[in-house]
Design a protein around this motif. Structure first.
Motif, mmCIF file in Angstrom:
data_model
loop_
_atom_site.group_PDB
_atom_site.id
_atom_site.type_symbol
_atom_site.label_atom_id
_atom_site.label_comp_id
_atom_site.label_asym_id
_atom_site.label_seq_id
_atom_site.Cartn_x
_atom_site.Cartn_y
_atom_site.Cartn_z
ATOM 1 N N UNK A 143 1.936 9.366 -5.917
ATOM 2 C CA UNK A 143 2.168 10.754 -5.502
ATOM 3 C C UNK A 143 3.537 11.281 -5.912
ATOM 4 N N UNK A 144 4.541 10.394 -5.934
ATOM 5 C CA UNK A 144 5.923 10.830 -6.179
ATOM 6 C C UNK A 144 6.513 10.207 -7.436
ATOM 7 N N UNK A 179 11.215 9.869 4.058
ATOM 8 C CA UNK A 179 10.798 11.212 3.630
ATOM 9 C C UNK A 179 9.306 11.316 3.340
ATOM 10 N N UNK A 180 8.751 12.483 3.619
ATOM 11 C CA UNK A 180 7.357 12.781 3.293
ATOM 12 C C UNK A 180 7.227 13.101 1.807
ATOM 13 N N UNK A 181 6.001 13.218 1.356
ATOM 14 C CA UNK A 181 5.748 13.594 -0.038
ATOM 15 C C UNK A 181 6.383 14.953 -0.345
ATOM 16 N N UNK A 182 6.222 15.911 0.568
ATOM 17 C CA UNK A 182 6.774 17.251 0.351
ATOM 18 C C UNK A 182 8.277 17.247 0.210
ATOM 19 N N UNK A 229 0.825 -1.212 0.000
ATOM 20 C CA UNK A 229 0.000 0.000 0.000
ATOM 21 C C UNK A 229 0.858 1.260 0.000
ATOM 22 N N UNK A 230 1.902 1.265 0.830
ATOM 23 C CA UNK A 230 2.744 2.465 0.963
ATOM 24 C C UNK A 230 3.585 2.710 -0.286
ATOM 25 N N UNK A 231 4.048 1.652 -0.929
ATOM 26 C CA UNK A 231 4.831 1.824 -2.158
ATOM 27 C C UNK A 231 3.933 2.221 -3.326
#
Length: 224
Positions: free
Chosen positions: A73-74, A172-175, A65-67
């Motif tokens: 998003x990235x 790291x976060x998306x930002x 899910x996280x990948x």
């Protein structure tokens, strides 16, 4: 965001490290470019709240899910630039440095720009967050980085070694990821923290020296 590989393994157990090593849990598009090390692959899991099935196998479900969210998003942004293993690992490391250094999200691209600029002219990065991480690997928690702390013999010591550390120092976060992919186009080579967590950015060492003076004065005032 900001969790280290060590704290995540301590929280989720060896199953987490094992799951990171399984290519099939990551999106198809990213599999050929994934780093080999689990600690580097951690950066390709986007920090967020996930609902997973209780019980055995939920760690693998979490990694999937996280990948997948990272890819959405990235990864799509990265694909527009350069989908190569070396490039992605480099951006992952920069993103982790930005995550630890930028207390205010809007400063992320500026800090990423300083990292790029210093690398371009052959300057050591001299990022305090890497010193904190290097000491944490030895079981020492630094609240404040002192001159004596800069002498630690570690590949993560960016005061001692040129270039980026060998792996991301945190998740790291998306930002922070997006900042690493799009650094600010400013000629800054230095920054120093202020009491509120923001930074003063400088182009020259003389400007930086004045910024340090202002920073120390501000910290002294805040402690009175």
């Amino acid at each position: 965001p900001g969790e280290t590989f060590e704290t995540l393994v301590a929280r989720f157990g060896e199953a987490f490290e094992s799951a990171l090593g399984k290519n099939e849990l990551f999106p198809t598009e990213i599999r050929p470019f994934l780093p080999g090390e689990s600690r580097s692959r951690m950066a390709f899991l986007l920090p967020e709240t996930y609902n997973v099935t209780p019980g055995e196998g939920n760690i693998e479900e979490l990694v999937m899910a996280a990948s997948a969210l990272w890819m959405k998003k990235v990864g799509k942004q990265a694909a527009h630039r350069q989908l190569e293993a070396a490039f992605l690992l480099e951006r992952a490391i920069v993103a982790s440095l930005v995550e630890k250094e930028a207390k205010h999200p809007q400063e992320g691209p500026l800090i990423a720009g300083v990292i790029r600029n210093r690398s371009a002219v052959g300057m050591k990065l001299q990022i305090d967050a890497t010193i904190v991480y290097a000491w944490s690997l030895r079981g020492v928690e630094l609240k404040r980085v002192l001159y004596r702390d800069l002498e630690i013999d570690s590949p993560y010591n960016t005061y001692l070694h040129e270039g980026l550390p060998p792996a991301p120092i945190c998740s790291p976060s998306e930002g922070s990821w997006l900042a690493s992919l799009e650094p600010e186009e400013e000629p800054f080579l230095f920054y120093v923290a202020m009491p509120d967590g923001s930074h003063l950015f400088s182009r020259t060492f003389s400007e930086h020296s004045e910024a340090i003076r202002r920073s120390r004065k501000a910290f002294d005032s805040s402690h009175k």
